[in-house]
Design an enzyme around this catalytic site. Sequence first.
Site, PDB file in Angstrom:
ATOM      1  N   TYR A  64      20.432 -42.175  -2.609  1.00 52.96           N
ATOM      2  CA  TYR A  64      20.793 -43.020  -3.748  1.00 52.96           C
ATOM      3  C   TYR A  64      20.083 -44.373  -3.700  1.00 52.96           C
ATOM      4  O   TYR A  64      19.694 -44.930  -4.733  1.00 52.96           O
ATOM      5  CB  TYR A  64      22.304 -43.232  -3.796  1.00 52.96           C
ATOM      6  CG  TYR A  64      23.055 -42.034  -4.328  1.00 52.96           C
ATOM      7  CD1 TYR A  64      22.810 -41.549  -5.608  1.00 52.96           C
ATOM      8  CD2 TYR A  64      24.015 -41.388  -3.556  1.00 52.96           C
ATOM      9  CE1 TYR A  64      23.488 -40.449  -6.105  1.00 52.96           C
ATOM     10  CE2 TYR A  64      24.707 -40.280  -4.041  1.00 52.96           C
ATOM     11  CZ  TYR A  64      24.441 -39.818  -5.312  1.00 52.96           C
ATOM     12  OH  TYR A  64      25.116 -38.724  -5.800  1.00 52.96           O
ATOM     13  N   GLU A 103      34.417 -21.403  15.984  1.00 52.53           N
ATOM     14  CA  GLU A 103      33.833 -21.563  14.654  1.00 52.53           C
ATOM     15  C   GLU A 103      34.822 -22.103  13.627  1.00 52.53           C
ATOM     16  O   GLU A 103      34.533 -23.075  12.932  1.00 52.53           O
ATOM     17  CB  GLU A 103      33.270 -20.231  14.153  1.00 52.53           C
ATOM     18  CG  GLU A 103      32.747 -20.314  12.724  1.00 52.53           C
ATOM     19  CD  GLU A 103      32.249 -18.995  12.179  1.00 52.53           C
ATOM     20  OE1 GLU A 103      31.893 -18.963  10.987  1.00 52.53           O
ATOM     21  OE2 GLU A 103      32.213 -17.989  12.921  1.00 52.53           O
ATOM     22  N   ASP A 126      33.280 -15.711  14.216  1.00 50.62           N
ATOM     23  CA  ASP A 126      33.515 -14.484  13.462  1.00 50.62           C
ATOM     24  C   ASP A 126      32.472 -13.441  13.876  1.00 50.62           C
ATOM     25  O   ASP A 126      31.448 -13.763  14.487  1.00 50.62           O
ATOM     26  CB  ASP A 126      33.386 -14.740  11.958  1.00 50.62           C
ATOM     27  CG  ASP A 126      34.544 -15.544  11.387  1.00 50.62           C
ATOM     28  OD1 ASP A 126      35.621 -15.579  12.011  1.00 50.62           O
ATOM     29  OD2 ASP A 126      34.356 -16.144  10.306  1.00 50.62           O
TER      30      ASP A 126
END
EC number: 5.6.2.2
Length: 368
Positions: free
Chosen positions: A103, A201, A253
Amino acid sequence: MSTDSDTTPDTEEAREQLIDLAADFYDQFADGEVPTMTIPTRTKSNIVFDEDEQVWVYGDRNSTRSAKTISGAEKILKAVYTIDFLSQQLEEDRSSTLRELYYLSESWDLDEAQFNTQDESNNLIEDLEIVSDVKREDFHMRPEESGAKVMGPLLLREQTNRGDREIHCQDDVGQGGYQIPNNPDTIEFLDNDAKFVLCVETGGMRDRLVENGFDDEYDALVVHLGGQPARATRRLIKRLHDELDLPVTVFTDGDPWSYRIFGSVSYGSIKSAHLSEYLATPEAQFIGIRPEDIVEYELPTDPLSDSDVNALESELEDPRFQTDFWEEQIELQLDINKKAEQQALASRGLDFVTETYLPERLDEMGIL
């Protein structure tokens, strides 16, 4: 605000490296040459295994930003403006986020120097890291908060702009744990009773382990990765291993995207291969969820999507996964056509993960 005399040697060195880089562009102009900036090509095909460090680093293929083209000239122009901003930031001993840089460029006086997207500004900071051999943390650039946290028997001292703080990562924090700062090199390890690091995770699984008291019962430092781990998280994990001699384990996972999470912790990521020696922990071990766990425990599953299959097949060609273990597991997963989440272990009860699965896996791995 600090003056020049207050800045650290690291800050001064970072600023000098940036100024030298800008001076190199100037010298090319002065010599009648077209300014260029050469960086390693950041693709999977250009990472090689460093036998000494046991991590993946960039190979010999390079890409060149050249002012011969309009797009190349704009990239070098943006680099010069960014170097000027970073140099001033370091001189004033301030910091900013990657988002703020994007920005802030809108205030620069040349439209061509402004960034079109945040990805563009992020990539430029990475380019500057590579060509200057200075980490973005030493530019005083930081990402948005990753939210990654640590829970376990560790006493540390953290340097902050409000003074030093001593924090015990069990006794002095709530169940949320100690939040990892953007620059974990500001942390000093004072004392610990930990036996290993367990990187997790998902937030749901991390909360399950803490609620069940896993960190306390097994003297574990539970590090929440929050998905793909931020650089600060990976740096802290490496420091815990290297400085405290703690084994590092990774629990995710059971899908191809999660295997890449392990890969970034252990081998390094393609995007930050120039920092693998600083971020990667090659001794890290993968706990699971393994495809063989899906079969052995008959876990609830979802079928692999087309993108999952493509990702698994891509991993078979990825040098980071070309080991007997990973090739066997990936081939098995493609064969069963299934994937499972960590929390699928709850199908065997809320305590199964802490009373059976993790202790058995950690024992098999020689951690417990």
